[in-house]
Design a protein around this motif. Sequence first.
Motif, short mmCIF file in Angstrom:
data_model
loop_
_atom_site.label_atom_id
_atom_site.label_comp_id
_atom_site.label_asym_id
_atom_site.label_seq_id
_atom_site.Cartn_x
_atom_site.Cartn_y
_atom_site.Cartn_z
N ARG A 270 5.94 5.38 6.90
CA ARG A 270 5.40 4.26 6.08
C ARG A 270 5.64 4.38 4.49
NH1 ARG A 270 1.27 3.90 3.12
NH2 ARG A 270 0.47 6.14 3.87
N VAL A 271 5.61 5.82 4.15
CA VAL A 271 6.06 6.06 2.70
C VAL A 271 7.32 5.91 2.27
CG1 VAL A 271 5.50 7.77 0.58
CG2 VAL A 271 3.71 7.24 2.59
N MET A 272 8.23 6.37 3.19
CA MET A 272 9.57 6.12 3.15
C MET A 272 9.98 4.93 2.97
SD MET A 272 10.90 9.38 5.35
CE MET A 272 12.78 9.11 5.04
N ALA A 273 9.35 4.07 3.81
CA ALA A 273 9.94 2.41 3.99
C ALA A 273 9.15 1.73 2.78
CB ALA A 273 9.46 1.98 5.31
N SER A 274 8.07 2.20 1.98
CA SER A 274 7.71 1.39 1.16
C SER A 274 8.44 1.20 0.06
CB SER A 274 6.48 2.20 0.58
OG SER A 274 5.80 1.83 -0.57
N PRO A 275 8.61 -0.23 -0.27
CA PRO A 275 9.16 -0.62 -1.52
C PRO A 275 9.17 0.30 -2.84
CG PRO A 275 7.99 -2.50 -0.83
CD PRO A 275 7.45 -1.21 -0.23
N GLN A 276 8.13 0.95 -2.97
CA GLN A 276 7.75 1.86 -4.00
C GLN A 276 8.86 2.97 -4.10
OE1 GLN A 276 3.56 3.29 -4.31
NE2 GLN A 276 3.72 3.13 -6.56
N THR A 277 9.38 3.53 -3.03
CA THR A 277 9.98 4.87 -2.82
C THR A 277 11.46 4.22 -3.18
OG1 THR A 277 8.55 5.76 -1.39
CG2 THR A 277 10.79 6.36 -1.18
N ARG A 278 12.02 4.91 -4.23
CA ARG A 278 13.34 4.51 -4.45
C ARG A 278 14.31 5.69 -4.23
NH1 ARG A 278 11.42 2.21 -10.14
NH2 ARG A 278 9.93 3.54 -9.54
N ILE A 279 13.99 6.92 -3.98
CA ILE A 279 14.70 8.10 -3.82
C ILE A 279 14.32 8.76 -2.80
CG2 ILE A 279 15.52 10.35 -4.82
CD1 ILE A 279 15.40 8.94 -7.62
N VAL A 280 15.01 9.16 -1.69
CA VAL A 280 14.53 10.22 -0.71
C VAL A 280 15.44 11.43 -0.89
CG1 VAL A 280 14.47 10.89 1.72
CG2 VAL A 280 13.53 8.52 1.09
N SER A 281 14.89 12.42 -1.54
CA SER A 281 15.67 13.73 -1.69
C SER A 281 15.41 14.50 -0.60
CB SER A 281 15.28 14.33 -3.16
OG SER A 281 13.93 14.42 -3.19
N LEU A 282 16.33 15.62 -0.71
CA LEU A 282 16.32 16.65 0.58
C LEU A 282 16.42 18.00 -0.01
CD1 LEU A 282 18.04 13.98 1.80
CD2 LEU A 282 17.58 15.05 3.80
N THR A 283 15.73 18.98 0.52
CA THR A 283 16.04 20.80 0.60
C THR A 283 15.95 21.19 1.87
OG1 THR A 283 14.20 21.07 -0.50
CG2 THR A 283 16.26 21.02 -1.87
N VAL A 284 16.74 20.79 3.00
CA VAL A 284 16.34 21.18 4.15
C VAL A 284 17.34 22.10 4.87
CG1 VAL A 284 15.16 18.89 4.98
CG2 VAL A 284 17.67 19.46 5.19
N THR A 285 18.05 22.90 3.82
CA THR A 285 19.15 24.09 4.37
C THR A 285 20.22 23.15 4.88
OG1 THR A 285 18.35 24.85 6.37
CG2 THR A 285 17.12 25.65 4.24
N GLU A 286 21.20 24.21 5.03
CA GLU A 286 22.51 23.54 5.61
C GLU A 286 22.11 22.97 7.18
OE1 GLU A 286 23.96 26.68 2.48
OE2 GLU A 286 22.28 26.49 4.07
N LYS A 287 21.40 23.96 7.83
CA LYS A 287 21.16 23.63 9.18
C LYS A 287 20.39 22.33 9.44
CE LYS A 287 17.26 26.79 9.44
NZ LYS A 287 16.72 28.05 10.12
N GLY A 288 19.72 21.95 8.49
CA GLY A 288 18.88 20.67 8.52
C GLY A 288 19.55 19.23 8.78
N TYR A 289 20.62 19.61 8.45
CA TYR A 289 21.57 18.19 8.60
C TYR A 289 22.02 18.01 9.91
CZ TYR A 289 20.81 18.18 3.75
OH TYR A 289 20.13 17.98 2.58
N CYS A 290 21.85 18.80 10.74
CA CYS A 290 22.49 18.82 12.23
C CYS A 290 23.97 18.42 12.26
CB CYS A 290 21.56 17.87 13.18
SG CYS A 290 19.68 17.95 13.07
N HIS A 291 24.50 19.21 11.69
CA HIS A 291 26.28 18.71 11.53
C HIS A 291 26.96 19.79 11.81
CE1 HIS A 291 25.83 21.08 8.04
NE2 HIS A 291 27.11 20.76 7.53
N ASP A 292 28.09 19.85 12.07
CA ASP A 292 29.04 20.70 12.35
C ASP A 292 29.47 21.50 10.94
OD1 ASP A 292 31.25 22.46 12.86
OD2 ASP A 292 32.08 21.20 14.79
N PRO A 293 29.31 22.78 10.59
CA PRO A 293 29.60 23.00 9.25
C PRO A 293 31.19 23.21 9.22
CG PRO A 293 28.00 24.38 10.25
CD PRO A 293 28.39 23.58 11.26
N ALA A 294 31.88 23.34 10.16
CA ALA A 294 33.36 23.34 10.18
C ALA A 294 33.95 22.35 9.68
CB ALA A 294 33.86 24.15 11.30
N THR A 295 33.56 21.08 10.40
CA THR A 295 33.91 19.76 10.17
C THR A 295 33.22 18.86 9.24
OG1 THR A 295 32.82 18.93 11.81
CG2 THR A 295 34.95 19.88 12.49
#
Length: 490
Positions: free
Chosen positions: A114-139
């Motif tokens: 709800r807070v993320m979807a609010s018009p008042q929120t204009r930036i969503v920032s992240l520090t979830v470490t490399e593993k938090g993006y659920c990606h393949d680090p090599a590619t």
Amino acid sequence: MSKRLSEANLNDLPRAVERPRYDRRAVATGIVHLGVGAFHRAHQAVYVDDVLAQDPRWGIVAASLRSPDTYDALQPQDGLYTLSVRSGEGERLRIIGAIERVIVAPEAIEDLLRVMASPQTRIVSLTVTEKGYCHDPATGMLNEKHPDIVHDLHNPHLPRSAPGFIIEALRRRRMAGIPPFTVLTCDNLPSNGRTVKRVLTRFAELSDPALGRFVADEVACPCTMVDRIVPATSDEDRRRIREELGVTDAWPVVTEPFTQWVIEDSFPQGRPAWETVGAEFVTDVEPYEHMKLRLLNGSHSTLAYLGYLAGYETVADTMADPAFERLITGLMNEEVTSTLHMPAGADLPAYKRALIERFKNPALRHRTWQIAMDGSQKLPQRLLGTVRDRLRENAPIQRLALGVAAWMRYVTGIDEKGAPIDVRDPMAARLRETADRAGDSAERLASELLALREIFGDDLPQDERFTGPVTAALQQLYVKGAKRTVAEWN
């Protein structure tokens, strides 16, 4: 038991302690931050705290995607916490008030969305470490088989991952006709904004092709470079700060005087005037990103694995050994610098000199074990990108290879004295199985670990200019140990 830090006792703190220079009651939420760890609280939240004195529209609602620990510490303190800046010259304490409240995502999914979807929120920032993006680090691509991604694609209203939360919030904004927020990653990923854009776009495409096109066309993901050393807070830190404040802070953060934030200026819905409080806005972050990832983070990881194996608890302890200082200085000057292409005005020699002094800061107890975490996710960015560039130049990679070999020795889970190592890594079980299969053979261990394409890709395991030095360095570590290997390196 002393009182807890809170709004009620801010004015009772010692005069030397800096406190918020704005009325917190006037602050409105403009930023939602995912991953409210020590680094965010010692870096981005401090820049926001500085800005709030002139513009109250940018308060932070911070979310923990896993543990309730930060919520439990900060909620009774009205979101307040102490920033301790330490150097050989002493300690400065400051109370940070930029975080309005903390959400524990697994316990309050709908509240966070709800807070993320609010018009008042204009930036969503992240520090979830490399593993938090659920990606393949090599590619740099989304790992579509990641358990959290599989779950979130099937349960979009009950997300677990950072990509899952972001895409569901963007979907809701799109359906409501609200412009998308800017996604501001502050993690150590190569071309971090572009990597996150690629991950989010693919996740959205898998959910709904139209949503995928919307993310690709409309969502800004500026690149950033963040730089500040932030060790884990110790019980001794808590005790010392409690005595200084006269009240208890359950989770202060300790850091160094140095701080840097370089940001690509792409914020369609607006942004804080961070340039007025020390941030640098540029058109191309990549040179700064490479400088930091390769010089600071690459050196840090090399120090962490070798230092831990040599019996050193902290980076400062490791750097107090002249042989390690020579090794890291040589790594920076002779193997990393040639791969960097800095814009005019950037003082690379000064940055390297400052790094050596920062690493040697005795007031920071930055544990080698802490830096050694999640190596499978960090190596591609911190060391292997530099390796690839050096190989393209047909240039030596001996010190880089030693850093990779030290990681291999570390992830066996057994140190040089036969004691267990608490290896914290998303691939820890697989790494240990690989080490068990290899037994005491350095050559076999190197071969088996190099076959992990998620880390090393398809190219490096086929290149003898890489596999040869890594295997030779690993053999040295087994025969001589880390301390003697480093001592004989120069």
